[in-house]
Design a protein around this motif. Structure first.
Motif, PDB file in Angstrom:
ATOM      1  N   ALA A  13       1.162  -1.678  -0.121  1.00  0.00           N
ATOM      2  CA  ALA A  13       0.500  -0.057  -0.225  1.00  0.00           C
ATOM      3  C   ALA A  13       0.886   1.677  -0.027  1.00  0.00           C
ATOM      4  O   ALA A  13       0.668   1.987  -0.315  1.00  0.00           O
ATOM      5  N   ARG A  26      -4.408   4.289   1.097  1.00  0.00           N
ATOM      6  CA  ARG A  26      -5.272   5.122   1.776  1.00  0.00           C
ATOM      7  C   ARG A  26      -6.301   3.771   2.229  1.00  0.00           C
ATOM      8  O   ARG A  26      -6.326   4.042   3.214  1.00  0.00           O
ATOM      9  N   ARG A  27      -7.094   4.040   1.229  1.00  0.00           N
ATOM     10  CA  ARG A  27      -8.117   2.854   1.477  1.00  0.00           C
ATOM     11  C   ARG A  27      -7.698   1.735   1.875  1.00  0.00           C
ATOM     12  O   ARG A  27      -8.041   0.915   2.743  1.00  0.00           O
ATOM     13  N   ALA A  28      -6.384   1.243   0.624  1.00  0.00           N
ATOM     14  CA  ALA A  28      -5.696  -0.048   2.022  1.00  0.00           C
ATOM     15  C   ALA A  28      -5.526  -0.098   3.195  1.00  0.00           C
ATOM     16  O   ALA A  28      -6.184  -1.259   3.893  1.00  0.00           O
ATOM     17  N   THR A  30      -6.461   1.924   5.590  1.00  0.00           N
ATOM     18  CA  THR A  30      -7.370   1.949   6.065  1.00  0.00           C
ATOM     19  C   THR A  30      -8.153   0.550   6.933  1.00  0.00           C
ATOM     20  O   THR A  30      -8.451   0.376   7.305  1.00  0.00           O
ATOM     21  N   GLU A  31      -8.065  -0.210   5.264  1.00  0.00           N
ATOM     22  CA  GLU A  31      -8.953  -1.582   5.146  1.00  0.00           C
ATOM     23  C   GLU A  31      -7.682  -2.087   6.741  1.00  0.00           C
ATOM     24  O   GLU A  31      -8.112  -2.841   7.423  1.00  0.00           O
ATOM     25  N   LEU A  32      -6.345  -2.117   6.904  1.00  0.00           N
ATOM     26  CA  LEU A  32      -5.570  -2.890   7.245  1.00  0.00           C
ATOM     27  C   LEU A  32      -6.022  -2.784   8.730  1.00  0.00           C
ATOM     28  O   LEU A  32      -6.297  -3.536   9.682  1.00  0.00           O
ATOM     29  N   TRP A  33      -5.622  -1.654   8.841  1.00  0.00           N
ATOM     30  CA  TRP A  33      -6.048  -0.687  10.546  1.00  0.00           C
ATOM     31  C   TRP A  33      -7.656  -1.064  10.785  1.00  0.00           C
ATOM     32  O   TRP A  33      -7.430  -1.601  11.881  1.00  0.00           O
ATOM     33  N   ASP A  34      -8.582  -1.317  10.064  1.00  0.00           N
ATOM     34  CA  ASP A  34      -9.547  -1.890  10.317  1.00  0.00           C
ATOM     35  C   ASP A  34      -9.661  -3.613  10.789  1.00  0.00           C
ATOM     36  O   ASP A  34     -10.055  -4.334  11.665  1.00  0.00           O
ATOM     37  N   THR A  35      -8.789  -4.427   9.713  1.00  0.00           N
ATOM     38  CA  THR A  35      -8.426  -5.374  10.528  1.00  0.00           C
ATOM     39  C   THR A  35      -7.900  -5.683  11.783  1.00  0.00           C
ATOM     40  O   THR A  35      -8.185  -6.696  12.290  1.00  0.00           O
TER      41      THR A  35
END
Length: 158
Positions: A13, A26-28, A30-35
């Motif tokens: 990312a 940023r999307r990728a 943010t998805e990692l952060w959410d995971t």
């Protein structure tokens, strides 16, 4: 060392962002952060937040991610960091994390906070390696110091 899928995905990312696709990166991330989650692995949280801060369009959002990165590093041990990379020392993360906060506060016009974070970055500069990374952070400290002294809120010259 064990393969770390989160750090690998984060690296991908980050490269995506450096290649010009800031929104995709940023999307990728943010998805990692959410995971990973707010209570997940401290190395993951610190690293993801650190890079997400650089991809924000608004200084307030950048500050929030920089603060998350600094908060996460307090949960990080050298032992955990070295499971990812043998040379990692948590104390060596501090100059960069504090420098980023100093610069974001400077750009937001809060020069007192910028000075405070800059002073803390300087306190930990001895932990930096004597390599290109260390030189980059030391140079950044000098550039932010000059900008603060000049009362500049503009972006730094690269």
């Amino acid at each position: 060392m064990v393969e770390d899928e989160v750090m690998t995905a984060m690296g991908t990312a980050v490269e995506q962002g450096r290649a010009g696709d800031r929104a995709g990166a940023r999307r990728a991330l943010t998805e990692l952060w959410d995971t990973v989650g707010d209570q997940g692995d401290a190395l993951h949280r610190c690293s993801i937040a650190h890079y997400l801060a650089d991809l924000q369009d608004e200084i307030a959002d950048e500050l929030r991610w920089d603060q998350r990165a600094l908060a996460a590093v307090t949960d990080l041990s050298d032992e955990r960091a070295r499971r990812y990379r043998d040379s990692f020392q948590v104390r060596a993360f501090l100059p960069s994390l504090h420098l980023n906060l100093a610069d974001a506060h400077r750009r937001s016009g809060d020069f007192a906070e910028a000075r405070r974070y800059l002073a803390t970055a300087v306190e930990h500069v001895d932990a930096l390696p004597d390599d290109d990374y260390g030189a980059m952070i030391r140079s950044g400290i000098g550039k932010v110091r000059e900008a603060v002294e000049a009362g500049s809120r503009g972006p730094l010259a690269t």
